[in-house]
Motif scaffolding. Structure first.
Motif, PDB file in Angstrom:
ATOM      1  N   THR A   1       0.837  -1.201   0.000  1.00 37.74           N
ATOM      2  CA  THR A   1       0.000   0.000   0.000  1.00 37.74           C
ATOM      3  C   THR A   1       0.871   1.250   0.000  1.00 37.74           C
ATOM      4  OG1 THR A   1      -1.643  -1.237   1.249  1.00 37.74           O
ATOM      5  CG2 THR A   1      -1.892   1.150   1.207  1.00 37.74           C
TER       6      THR A   1
ATOM      7  N   GLU B   1       2.017   1.886  -3.457  1.00 39.38           N
ATOM      8  CA  GLU B   1       0.953   2.447  -4.288  1.00 39.38           C
ATOM      9  C   GLU B   1       0.796   3.938  -4.033  1.00 39.38           C
ATOM     10  OE1 GLU B   1      -2.692   0.318  -3.863  1.00 39.38           O
ATOM     11  OE2 GLU B   1      -1.820  -1.572  -4.526  1.00 39.38           O
TER      12      GLU B   1
ATOM     13  N   GLU C   1       1.387   6.975  -6.741  1.00 41.12           N
ATOM     14  CA  GLU C   1       0.399   8.006  -7.041  1.00 41.12           C
ATOM     15  C   GLU C   1       0.983   9.404  -6.840  1.00 41.12           C
ATOM     16  OE1 GLU C   1      -3.549   7.591  -5.483  1.00 41.12           O
ATOM     17  OE2 GLU C   1      -3.521   5.436  -5.807  1.00 41.12           O
TER      18      GLU C   1
ATOM     19  N   GLU D   1      -2.969   7.534 -16.180  1.00 43.92           N
ATOM     20  CA  GLU D   1      -4.280   7.989 -15.731  1.00 43.92           C
ATOM     21  C   GLU D   1      -5.306   6.869 -15.862  1.00 43.92           C
ATOM     22  OE1 GLU D   1      -5.125  11.406 -18.109  1.00 43.92           O
ATOM     23  OE2 GLU D   1      -4.074  12.764 -16.757  1.00 43.92           O
TER      24      GLU D   1
ATOM     25  N   LEU E   1      -4.702   4.272 -13.125  1.00 39.58           N
ATOM     26  CA  LEU E   1      -5.190   4.762 -11.832  1.00 39.58           C
ATOM     27  C   LEU E   1      -6.705   4.733 -11.769  1.00 39.58           C
ATOM     28  CD1 LEU E   1      -2.774   7.732 -11.117  1.00 39.58           C
ATOM     29  CD2 LEU E   1      -2.944   5.610  -9.841  1.00 39.58           C
ATOM     30  N   ALA E   2      -7.366   5.123 -12.869  1.00 36.86           N
ATOM     31  CA  ALA E   2      -8.831   5.119 -12.908  1.00 36.86           C
ATOM     32  C   ALA E   2      -9.365   3.696 -12.771  1.00 36.86           C
ATOM     33  CB  ALA E   2      -9.334   5.756 -14.198  1.00 36.86           C
TER      34      ALA E   2
ATOM     35  N   LYS F   1      -7.836   1.192 -11.306  1.00 32.91           N
ATOM     36  CA  LYS F   1      -7.548   0.746  -9.950  1.00 32.91           C
ATOM     37  C   LYS F   1      -8.567   1.312  -8.970  1.00 32.91           C
ATOM     38  CE  LYS F   1      -4.009  -0.120  -6.703  1.00 32.91           C
ATOM     39  NZ  LYS F   1      -4.498  -1.394  -6.331  1.00 32.91           N
ATOM     40  N   LYS F   2      -8.876   2.601  -9.102  1.00 32.26           N
ATOM     41  CA  LYS F   2      -9.855   3.210  -8.210  1.00 32.26           C
ATOM     42  C   LYS F   2     -11.251   2.631  -8.473  1.00 32.26           C
ATOM     43  CE  LYS F   2      -7.375   7.452  -7.364  1.00 32.26           C
ATOM     44  NZ  LYS F   2      -7.315   8.900  -7.517  1.00 32.26           N
ATOM     45  N   GLY F   3     -11.558   2.312  -9.719  1.00 33.22           N
ATOM     46  CA  GLY F   3     -12.852   1.720 -10.061  1.00 33.22           C
ATOM     47  C   GLY F   3     -12.996   0.316  -9.513  1.00 33.22           C
ATOM     48  N   SER F   4     -11.928  -0.455  -9.527  1.00 30.93           N
ATOM     49  CA  SER F   4     -11.986  -1.834  -9.008  1.00 30.93           C
ATOM     50  C   SER F   4     -11.952  -1.873  -7.495  1.00 30.93           C
ATOM     51  CB  SER F   4     -10.840  -2.670  -9.582  1.00 30.93           C
ATOM     52  OG  SER F   4      -9.594  -2.186  -9.099  1.00 30.93           O
ATOM     53  N   ALA F   5     -11.447  -0.807  -6.866  1.00 27.72           N
ATOM     54  CA  ALA F   5     -11.379  -0.769  -5.398  1.00 27.72           C
ATOM     55  C   ALA F   5     -12.735  -0.457  -4.787  1.00 27.72           C
ATOM     56  CB  ALA F   5     -10.364   0.287  -4.954  1.00 27.72           C
ATOM     57  N   ARG F   6     -13.635   0.118  -5.576  1.00 32.64           N
ATOM     58  CA  ARG F   6     -14.967   0.487  -5.051  1.00 32.64           C
ATOM     59  C   ARG F   6     -15.916  -0.655  -5.033  1.00 32.64           C
ATOM     60  NH1 ARG F   6     -15.846   6.406  -7.720  1.00 32.64           N
ATOM     61  NH2 ARG F   6     -13.978   7.273  -6.842  1.00 32.64           N
TER      62      ARG F   6
END
Length: 99
Positions: free
Chosen positions: A34, A37, A41, A88, A91-92, A94-99
């Motif tokens: 973490t 990561e 970022e 980008e 990152l998008a 990754k953030k989408g799969s984390a939700r």
């Protein structure tokens, strides 16, 4: 007979344990933490800001000196920013799969 009683269990138990131990360490070391990561970022944000600053500096120099030919970009071509766009997108995702 005493040495054989020690050597055989070391080979039968110790050697597989040693191999499995290092296989497990190798697999866990291959993952990103973490903290890594977060650092990536931050580095991405810094790279993006520096890219924007370079664009601004080149535009300013070009406006002051008509003979200036920017080496890094010509009219902010898509290929100049391709790597940043790929980051980008990653990152998008990754953030989408984390939700």
């Amino acid at each position: 007979m005493g040495e054989e009683a020690i050597i055989i269990p070391m080979i039968v138990i110790g050697l597989p344990w040693l191999i499995l131990h290092y296989i497990t360490r190798w697999k866990t070391a291959a993952t990103i933490t973490t903290d890594d990561e977060v650092l990536l970022e931050e580095l991405y944000s810094l790279a993006k800001r520096l890219d924007e600053r370079m664009d601004t500096v080149e535009r300013l120099v070009a406006s002051d000196n008509p003979d200036f030919q920017p080496k890094r970009l010509i009219a902010d071509q898509d290929r100049d920013n391709q790597q940043l766009r790929e980051l980008e997108n990653l990152l998008a995702e990754k953030k989408g799969s984390a939700r």
